[in-house]
Scaffold this active site. Structure first.
Site, PDB file in Angstrom:
ATOM      1  N   PRO A  74     -11.539   0.696  -9.399  1.00 11.04           N
ATOM      2  CA  PRO A  74     -10.274   0.698 -10.111  1.00 11.04           C
ATOM      3  C   PRO A  74      -9.130   1.340  -9.331  1.00 11.04           C
ATOM      4  O   PRO A  74      -9.317   2.346  -8.654  1.00 11.04           O
ATOM      5  CB  PRO A  74     -10.568   1.509 -11.380  1.00 11.04           C
ATOM      6  N   ASN A  75      -7.982   0.719  -9.458  1.00 11.85           N
ATOM      7  CA  ASN A  75      -6.704   1.199  -8.906  1.00 11.85           C
ATOM      8  C   ASN A  75      -6.578   1.015  -7.394  1.00 11.85           C
ATOM      9  O   ASN A  75      -5.501   1.257  -6.838  1.00 11.85           O
ATOM     10  CB  ASN A  75      -6.456   2.680  -9.282  1.00 11.85           C
ATOM     11  N   ARG A  82       0.309   3.309  -4.169  1.00  6.89           N
ATOM     12  CA  ARG A  82      -0.305   4.326  -5.019  1.00  6.89           C
ATOM     13  C   ARG A  82      -0.412   5.656  -4.269  1.00  6.89           C
ATOM     14  O   ARG A  82      -1.112   5.759  -3.276  1.00  6.89           O
ATOM     15  CB  ARG A  82      -1.713   3.856  -5.408  1.00  6.89           C
ATOM     16  N   TYR A  98      -3.252   8.600  -0.313  1.00  8.98           N
ATOM     17  CA  TYR A  98      -4.026   7.438   0.151  1.00  8.98           C
ATOM     18  C   TYR A  98      -3.374   6.683   1.316  1.00  8.98           C
ATOM     19  O   TYR A  98      -3.956   5.730   1.817  1.00  8.98           O
ATOM     20  CB  TYR A  98      -4.257   6.480  -1.027  1.00  8.98           C
ATOM     21  N   ASN A 148     -16.602   1.798  -2.649  1.00 10.66           N
ATOM     22  CA  ASN A 148     -15.593   2.781  -3.038  1.00 10.66           C
ATOM     23  C   ASN A 148     -15.374   2.564  -4.529  1.00 10.66           C
ATOM     24  O   ASN A 148     -14.626   1.679  -4.927  1.00 10.66           O
ATOM     25  CB  ASN A 148     -14.291   2.602  -2.256  1.00 10.66           C
ATOM     26  N   ALA A 164     -12.486   6.232  -9.312  1.00 14.85           N
ATOM     27  CA  ALA A 164     -12.789   7.291 -10.284  1.00 14.85           C
ATOM     28  C   ALA A 164     -14.140   7.105 -10.970  1.00 14.85           C
ATOM     29  O   ALA A 164     -14.717   8.071 -11.476  1.00 14.85           O
ATOM     30  CB  ALA A 164     -11.677   7.369 -11.325  1.00 14.85           C
ATOM     31  N   ASP A 174     -27.018   3.406 -12.036  1.00 16.80           N
ATOM     32  CA  ASP A 174     -28.209   2.654 -12.457  1.00 16.80           C
ATOM     33  C   ASP A 174     -28.223   1.252 -11.853  1.00 16.80           C
ATOM     34  O   ASP A 174     -29.284   0.733 -11.489  1.00 16.80           O
ATOM     35  CB  ASP A 174     -28.273   2.550 -13.987  1.00 16.80           C
ATOM     36  N   GLU A 196     -21.621   5.301  -0.089  1.00 15.08           N
ATOM     37  CA  GLU A 196     -20.467   5.700  -0.901  1.00 15.08           C
ATOM     38  C   GLU A 196     -19.297   5.977   0.035  1.00 15.08           C
ATOM     39  O   GLU A 196     -19.450   6.663   1.042  1.00 15.08           O
ATOM     40  CB  GLU A 196     -20.808   6.965  -1.695  1.00 15.08           C
ATOM     41  N   HIS A 228     -14.951   6.839   0.389  1.00 15.25           N
ATOM     42  CA  HIS A 228     -13.654   7.212  -0.194  1.00 15.25           C
ATOM     43  C   HIS A 228     -12.631   7.344   0.919  1.00 15.25           C
ATOM     44  O   HIS A 228     -12.964   7.818   2.014  1.00 15.25           O
ATOM     45  CB  HIS A 228     -13.736   8.549  -0.935  1.00 15.25           C
ATOM     46  N   ARG A 248     -10.390  18.060  -2.979  1.00 17.89           N
ATOM     47  CA  ARG A 248      -9.471  17.771  -4.087  1.00 17.89           C
ATOM     48  C   ARG A 248      -9.932  18.480  -5.371  1.00 17.89           C
ATOM     49  O   ARG A 248     -10.692  19.428  -5.304  1.00 17.89           O
ATOM     50  CB  ARG A 248      -9.348  16.249  -4.245  1.00 17.89           C
TER      51      ARG A 248
HETATM   52  C1  DQA Z   1     -11.056   7.511  -4.157  1.00 15.77           C
HETATM   53  C2  DQA Z   1     -11.255   8.942  -4.665  1.00 15.77           C
HETATM   54  C3  DQA Z   1     -11.441   8.976  -6.171  1.00 15.77           C
HETATM   55  O1  DQA Z   1     -11.584  10.305  -6.619  1.00 15.77           O
HETATM   56  C4  DQA Z   1     -10.222   8.363  -6.847  1.00 15.77           C
HETATM   57  O2  DQA Z   1     -10.417   8.321  -8.245  1.00 15.77           O
HETATM   58  C5  DQA Z   1      -9.889   7.012  -6.328  1.00 15.77           C
HETATM   59  C6  DQA Z   1      -9.921   6.814  -4.879  1.00 15.77           C
HETATM   60  C7  DQA Z   1     -10.756   7.473  -2.650  1.00 15.77           C
HETATM   61  O3  DQA Z   1     -10.930   6.413  -2.050  1.00 15.77           O
HETATM   62  O4  DQA Z   1     -10.323   8.482  -2.083  1.00 15.77           O
HETATM   63  O5  DQA Z   1      -9.522   6.119  -7.057  1.00 15.77           O
HETATM   64  O6  DQA Z   1     -12.262   6.795  -4.378  1.00 15.77           O
END
Ligand code: DQA
Length: 147
Positions: free
Chosen positions: A10-11, A18, A23, A74, A77, A87, A98, A100, A107
Site C-alpha cells: 500500500p501507498n 509521497r 522515500y 515490500n 505498512a 501466513d 523483506e 523496505h 523510525r
Molecule cells: C516502507 C516502510 C513502512 O514502514 C511504510 O509503512 C511504508 C514503506 C518502506 O519501503 O520504507 O509504506 O515499507
C-alpha cells in the site's frame, strides 16, 4: 528462465511525491525500470506488481506458487500488522525477502516489528530504490546456495 515476483504494498504507488524526505523522489515506475535492468543483466525474469489491498497481495503471493522461484516483498505498512500476509508466505513455501526503502529500525517504534521477517530469508532496508536490485541479487544468491 527462472522468475521472481517483486511485490509492492500500500501507498508505494505514490512514490515520487509521497514524503520525499523519507522515500526520495524515485517513482515506482523508476524502480520497476531498475529491476528490469538488473533482471536482464543477471538473466532472471521478473513480475513487478503493486497492490493497495491486503487481499490482492495475498492473492499475488498464492499465484506465485508454481510460477516464481522467490518473492521480494515490500509490504509497506502491512509489514507491521499483517499476520495474513505472513501466513500466505508460509503457505506457498517460496523463499521471500523483506524489503523496505527506508531503515524501519531508525523510525517510529511501531515500524520495528515485522511479521514478514519471521518467515523471510532475510531483510534489506534503508538503501532506498537501490535495495530492489540488491534484493534480486540476494535472492539469486540464496537460490543458488550450496544446500
Ligand atoms: C516502507 C516502510 C513502512 O514502514 C511504510 O509503512 C511504508 C514503506 C518502506 O519501503 O520504507 O509504506 O515499507
Amino acid at each position: 528462465m527462472r522468475s521472481l515476483l517483486i511485490l509492492n504494498g500500500p501507498n508505494l504507488n505514490l512514490l515520487g511525491t509521497r514524503q520525499p524526505d523519507v522515500y526520495g523522489h524515485t517513482t515506482l515506475a523508476d524502480i520497476q525500470r531498475l529491476c528490469r535492468e538488473k533482471a536482464e543483466a543477471v538473466g532472471v525474469g521478473i513480475a513487478f506488481e503493486q497492490h493497495n489491498s491486503e487481499g490482492a497481495l495475498i492473492d499475488a503471493i498464492h499465484g506465485a506458487k508454481g510460477t516464481h522461484a522467490g518473492i521480494i516483498l515490500n509490504a509497506g505498512a502491512y509489514t507491521h500488522t499483517s499476520i495474513a500476509l505472513m501466513d500466505a508466505l508460509s503457505s506457498v513455501e517460496l523463499p521471500a525477502i523483506e524489503l523496505h526503502l527506508s531503515n524501519i529500525h531508525a523510525r517510529e517504534a511501531f515500524r520495528h516489528r515485522s511479521y514478514i521477517a519471521r518467515v523471510a530469508v532475510g531483510v534489506i532496508c534503508g538503501f532506498g530504490a537501490a535495495g530492489y536490485p540488491l534484493a534480486i541479487e540476494a535472492m539469486l544468491s540464496h537460490l543458488d546456495r550450496d544446500p
